[in-house]
Write a protein that holds these residues in place. Structure first.
Motif, PDB file in Angstrom:
ATOM      1  N   ASP A  13       0.856  -0.961  -0.006  1.00 16.70           N
ATOM      2  CA  ASP A  13      -0.074  -0.175  -0.025  1.00 16.70           C
ATOM      3  C   ASP A  13       0.918   1.187   0.195  1.00 16.70           C
ATOM      4  O   ASP A  13       2.030   1.111   0.332  1.00 16.70           O
ATOM      5  CB  ASP A  13      -1.134  -0.128   1.132  1.00 16.70           C
ATOM      6  CG  ASP A  13      -0.388  -0.078   2.470  1.00 16.70           C
ATOM      7  OD1 ASP A  13       1.033  -0.180   2.545  1.00 16.70           O
ATOM      8  OD2 ASP A  13      -0.809   0.750   3.511  1.00 16.70           O
ATOM      9  N   ARG A  39       1.920  -6.054  -6.951  1.00 14.19           N
ATOM     10  CA  ARG A  39       1.148  -5.485  -5.916  1.00 14.19           C
ATOM     11  C   ARG A  39       1.962  -4.069  -5.441  1.00 14.19           C
ATOM     12  O   ARG A  39       1.562  -3.051  -5.106  1.00 14.19           O
ATOM     13  CB  ARG A  39       0.661  -6.303  -4.851  1.00 14.19           C
ATOM     14  CG  ARG A  39      -0.481  -7.215  -5.104  1.00 14.19           C
ATOM     15  CD  ARG A  39      -1.022  -7.839  -3.885  1.00 14.19           C
ATOM     16  NE  ARG A  39      -2.002  -6.882  -3.042  1.00 14.19           N
ATOM     17  CZ  ARG A  39      -2.264  -7.450  -2.131  1.00 14.19           C
ATOM     18  NH1 ARG A  39      -1.960  -8.526  -1.429  1.00 14.19           N
ATOM     19  NH2 ARG A  39      -2.919  -6.352  -1.341  1.00 14.19           N
ATOM     20  N   ALA A  43       1.170  -0.338  -5.793  1.00 11.86           N
ATOM     21  CA  ALA A  43       1.304   0.577  -4.481  1.00 11.86           C
ATOM     22  C   ALA A  43       2.261   2.007  -4.909  1.00 11.86           C
ATOM     23  O   ALA A  43       1.896   2.980  -4.612  1.00 11.86           O
ATOM     24  CB  ALA A  43       1.691   0.037  -3.471  1.00 11.86           C
ATOM     25  N   LYS A  85       2.011  -3.799   5.152  1.00 12.69           N
ATOM     26  CA  LYS A  85       0.276  -3.938   5.219  1.00 12.69           C
ATOM     27  C   LYS A  85       0.018  -5.306   5.315  1.00 12.69           C
ATOM     28  O   LYS A  85      -0.213  -6.235   4.301  1.00 12.69           O
ATOM     29  CB  LYS A  85      -0.504  -3.630   3.915  1.00 12.69           C
ATOM     30  CG  LYS A  85      -1.725  -3.651   4.011  1.00 12.69           C
ATOM     31  CD  LYS A  85      -2.543  -2.667   2.906  1.00 12.69           C
ATOM     32  CE  LYS A  85      -4.058  -2.733   2.834  1.00 12.69           C
ATOM     33  NZ  LYS A  85      -4.746  -2.334   4.123  1.00 12.69           N
TER      34      LYS A  85
END
Length: 109
Positions: A13, A39, A43, A85
């Motif tokens: 994130d 991912r 982010a 996260k």
């Protein structure tokens, strides 16, 4: 003091990546990003961060990221862990694992 080589666990994130990038910019850490590369990249794009200078250790999910980061610490490849996260219990489960964690005879705090 020199920056600590730090495993940033599951930084998927913007907030996690921003914390790692800011700490690196201040000379506090040398981040090793541990988690799913796609991912992490998404982010970074969302946060407008250039993470090309950071090493990425690919894992599939948060549990694997916690295990991999603890293994890096156990083998002296990083000097610190930074939570990204994932749930605190996921990270601590890997840290206190009797066989593969960072437990010693001393009290952990």
């Amino acid at each position: 003091l020199p920056p600590l080589k730090t495993a940033v666990v599951h930084p998927v994130d913007a907030s996690s990546l921003r914390g790692a990038a800011d700490s690196a910019r201040e000379g506090l850490i040398v981040p090793v990003l541990v988690g799913p590369p796609k991912r992490i990249a998404a982010a970074a794009e969302e946060a407008g961060l250039d993470i090309s200078a950071f090493k990425i250790m690919p894992t599939e999910h948060s549990h694997a990221a916690a295990d991999a980061a603890v293994s890096l610490a156990r083998h002296g490849e990083v000097e610190a862990l930074m939570k990204g996260k994932l749930h605190t219990d996921e990270l601590l489960r890997a840290v206190v694992d009797r066989n593969h964690g960072l437990r010693t005879a001393r009290r952990m705090s």
